[in-house]
Design an enzyme around this catalytic site. Structure first.
Site, PDB file in Angstrom:
ATOM      1  N   LYS A   3      15.493  -7.407  16.461  1.00 26.89           N
ATOM      2  CA  LYS A   3      15.159  -7.363  15.170  1.00 26.89           C
ATOM      3  C   LYS A   3      16.579  -7.468  14.343  1.00 26.89           C
ATOM      4  CE  LYS A   3      13.166  -6.630  11.117  1.00 26.89           C
ATOM      5  NZ  LYS A   3      12.604  -8.058  10.510  1.00 26.89           N
ATOM      6  N   PRO A  30       9.451   3.399   6.229  1.00 28.07           N
ATOM      7  CA  PRO A  30      10.614   2.760   5.997  1.00 28.07           C
ATOM      8  C   PRO A  30      11.874   2.993   6.837  1.00 28.07           C
ATOM      9  CG  PRO A  30       9.573   4.019   3.942  1.00 28.07           C
ATOM     10  CD  PRO A  30       9.037   4.173   5.245  1.00 28.07           C
ATOM     11  N   THR A  54      11.546  -0.854  10.952  1.00 28.88           N
ATOM     12  CA  THR A  54      12.687  -1.112  11.402  1.00 28.88           C
ATOM     13  C   THR A  54      13.759  -0.004  11.293  1.00 28.88           C
ATOM     14  OG1 THR A  54      12.117  -3.445  10.534  1.00 28.88           O
ATOM     15  CG2 THR A  54      14.709  -3.003  10.940  1.00 28.88           C
TER      16      THR A  54
HETATM   17  P1  NAD Z   1       7.357   0.646   1.836  1.00 31.50           P
HETATM   18  O1  NAD Z   1       8.191   1.303   1.175  1.00 31.50           O
HETATM   19  O2  NAD Z   1       6.503  -0.436   0.947  1.00 31.50           O
HETATM   20  O3  NAD Z   1       6.015   1.323   2.506  1.00 31.50           O
HETATM   21  C1  NAD Z   1       6.062   2.258   3.450  1.00 31.50           C
HETATM   22  C2  NAD Z   1       5.045   3.483   3.487  1.00 31.50           C
HETATM   23  O4  NAD Z   1       5.440   4.529   4.108  1.00 31.50           O
HETATM   24  C3  NAD Z   1       4.921   3.907   2.001  1.00 31.50           C
HETATM   25  O5  NAD Z   1       3.535   3.816   1.762  1.00 31.50           O
HETATM   26  C4  NAD Z   1       5.168   5.426   2.332  1.00 31.50           C
HETATM   27  O6  NAD Z   1       4.459   6.179   1.040  1.00 31.50           O
HETATM   28  C5  NAD Z   1       4.727   5.654   3.630  1.00 31.50           C
HETATM   29  N1  NAD Z   1       5.389   6.815   4.251  1.00 31.50           N
HETATM   30  C6  NAD Z   1       6.808   7.048   4.144  1.00 31.50           C
HETATM   31  N2  NAD Z   1       6.875   8.448   4.796  1.00 31.50           N
HETATM   32  C7  NAD Z   1       5.772   8.887   5.332  1.00 31.50           C
HETATM   33  C8  NAD Z   1       5.383   9.800   6.219  1.00 31.50           C
HETATM   34  N3  NAD Z   1       6.261  10.732   6.439  1.00 31.50           N
HETATM   35  N4  NAD Z   1       3.924   9.803   6.456  1.00 31.50           N
HETATM   36  C9  NAD Z   1       3.136   8.726   6.063  1.00 31.50           C
HETATM   37  N5  NAD Z   1       3.591   7.688   5.228  1.00 31.50           N
HETATM   38  C10 NAD Z   1       4.859   7.584   5.140  1.00 31.50           C
HETATM   39  O7  NAD Z   1       7.841  -0.178   3.040  1.00 31.50           O
HETATM   40  P2  NAD Z   1       7.514  -1.694   3.805  1.00 31.50           P
HETATM   41  O8  NAD Z   1       8.029  -2.901   3.038  1.00 31.50           O
HETATM   42  O9  NAD Z   1       6.100  -1.761   4.086  1.00 31.50           O
HETATM   43  O10 NAD Z   1       8.463  -1.695   5.172  1.00 31.50           O
HETATM   44  C11 NAD Z   1       8.031  -0.973   6.298  1.00 31.50           C
HETATM   45  C12 NAD Z   1       8.901  -1.107   7.159  1.00 31.50           C
HETATM   46  O11 NAD Z   1       8.912  -2.528   7.585  1.00 31.50           O
HETATM   47  C13 NAD Z   1      10.437  -1.076   7.127  1.00 31.50           C
HETATM   48  O12 NAD Z   1      11.231  -0.326   8.384  1.00 31.50           O
HETATM   49  C14 NAD Z   1      10.942  -2.199   6.596  1.00 31.50           C
HETATM   50  O13 NAD Z   1      12.359  -1.984   6.937  1.00 31.50           O
HETATM   51  C15 NAD Z   1      10.281  -2.807   7.702  1.00 31.50           C
HETATM   52  N6  NAD Z   1       9.858  -4.477   7.136  1.00 31.50           N
HETATM   53  C16 NAD Z   1       9.864  -4.796   5.903  1.00 31.50           C
HETATM   54  C17 NAD Z   1       9.722  -6.065   5.540  1.00 31.50           C
HETATM   55  C18 NAD Z   1       9.234  -6.354   4.079  1.00 31.50           C
HETATM   56  O14 NAD Z   1       9.495  -7.852   3.778  1.00 31.50           O
HETATM   57  N7  NAD Z   1       8.807  -5.440   3.336  1.00 31.50           N
HETATM   58  C19 NAD Z   1       9.907  -7.092   6.430  1.00 31.50           C
HETATM   59  C20 NAD Z   1      10.056  -6.749   7.948  1.00 31.50           C
HETATM   60  C21 NAD Z   1       9.996  -5.555   8.274  1.00 31.50           C
END
Ligand code: NAD
Length: 323
Positions: A188, A78, A109
């Site tokens: 981005k 995240p 991001t």
């Molecule tokens: P999410 O919260 O659904 O998933 C993040 C995952 O990372 C979780 O499963 C969490 O358990 C894991 N995690 C956290 N800390 C960790 C660690 N230290 N070691 C291993 N795993 C760990 O988030 P997401 O929606 O998948 O977003 C991820 C990234 O992508 C973010 O930076 C977000 O801004 C970006 N993003 C998201 C979207 C969207 O629509 N969801 C779109 C574009 C970009």
């Protein structure tokens, strides 16, 4: 350099809303001999994937474990603090093992300063390793459909671009080299700033037009034909029931969560301040997304719910049907 990474062993850390479908594409599309090592602090998602793809996806016990077993490592977590921990944790981080010669791609991001700090650490300690920022766009639906875009922090002449492009096309549609380290993130964040500002402006413009007596379907056509034409209005129309596939039409349930917009908008405003860019819409935009994220009517929903937050009429069809 380009031919040393054949993706026979690939690691993926962070299996959330975006990471999990990206891994599924890799599992389905990489050459049959490739092995995937995955890790997430939420163990169940790891176990589920390993059970779903036996002999293809293997359980990693930490970021370090994944880094030890993989030549290429992708991370998708995240925020900046998570990226720091995944790479720099002295006991269990990616950099706590020898990553010489490995290819590391962070798709999260986050702020550019954290990304550059991780890259500097890697350059100093493992000069033959290559670290790239490569945030993505296209949302969860795009990750599932395999249509996301990658904004890559490297030059067009980068020797790893061929491999990075190959990998990205397994998970998405486009890869845009943005010029150099951290510039994928800068691209981005500036994109999401623009998209966030447009969503607020679009919501306000619809609201003033509708309160003046206009049907939103007419406004939609006017914006599309005029100088205000933009993708937020065309495909993500904040007013429900104007564009059938817009998140608003489904109760703002699918899409890009308002909390993520708040995060990215805040990162963009910080970046603008750091680089001395004048930013009159930044503070008011950020305040709008911060407040919408706290509003029980809006939180957890697609960011275009800002139309609801600003008091827009969602039941306009009742009136136009004469109800
Ligand atoms: P999410 O919260 O659904 O998933 C993040 C995952 O990372 C979780 O499963 C969490 O358990 C894991 N995690 C956290 N800390 C960790 C660690 N230290 N070691 C291993 N795993 C760990 O988030 P997401 O929606 O998948 O977003 C991820 C990234 O992508 C973010 O930076 C977000 O801004 C970006 N993003 C998201 C979207 C969207 O629509 N969801 C779109 C574009 C970009």
């Amino acid at each position: 350099m380009a031919d040393t990474h054949q993706f026979s062993t690939l690691g993926f850390i962070g299996l959330g809303a975006m990471g999990k479908p990206m891994v599924v594409h890799l599992a389905n599309k990489l050459p049959p001999e490739s092995k995937l090592y995955v890790f997430d602090v939420f163990e169940k998602v790891v176990d589920d994937l390993v059970a779903e793809y036996p002999g293809r996806i293997y359980k990693g016990t930490s970021a370090k474990d994944v880094a030890q077993r993989s030549e290429t490592i992708i991370t998708m977590v995240p925020e900046g603090a998570h990226v720091r921990s995944v790479y720099l944790d002295p006991q269990n981080g990616v950099c706590s093992t020898d990553i010489s010669g490995k290819l590391l791609i962070d798709c999260s991001t986050i702020d550019t300063a954290t990304s550059l700090a991780v890259k500097d650490h890697i350059n100093q300690n493992f000069p033959t390793a290559s670290f790239y920022d490569s945030p993505v766009s296209g949302g969860v639906v795009g990750a599932i459909k395999g249509t996301i875009a990658f904004f890559l922090g490297c030059a067009e002449s980068d020797p790893n671009l061929k491999h990075l492009t190959y990998l990205a096309t397994l998970m998405g549609k486009q890869i845009i080299p943005c010029g150099g380290p951290s510039l994928g993130l800068a691209a981005k964040l500036s994109n999401n700033y623009l998209s966030g500002v447009i969503a607020i402006a679009c919501s306000e413009a619809f609201d003033m037009g509708m309160r003046s007596g206009l049907d939103p379907r007419v406004l939609y056509k006017v914006y599309g034909a005029g100088t205000a034409q933009n993708a937020i209005c065309d495909k993500f129309c904040p007013v429900p029931d104007v564009y059938p596939e817009a998140p608003s039409t489904g109760g703002y349930k699918q899409g890009f969560k308002v909390e993520l917009m708040k995060k990215d908008f805040g990162l963009a405003v910080d970046m603008a301040k750091r680089v001395g860019s004048k930013n009159v819409l930044g503070d008011v935009g950020l305040e709008t997304y911060e407040n919408a994220s706290k509003d029980p009517q809006c939180r957890g929903l697609d960011s275009r719910v800002v139309y609801r937050y600003l008091g827009g009429n969602e039941d306009w069809q009742l009136k136009s049907n004469g109800a």
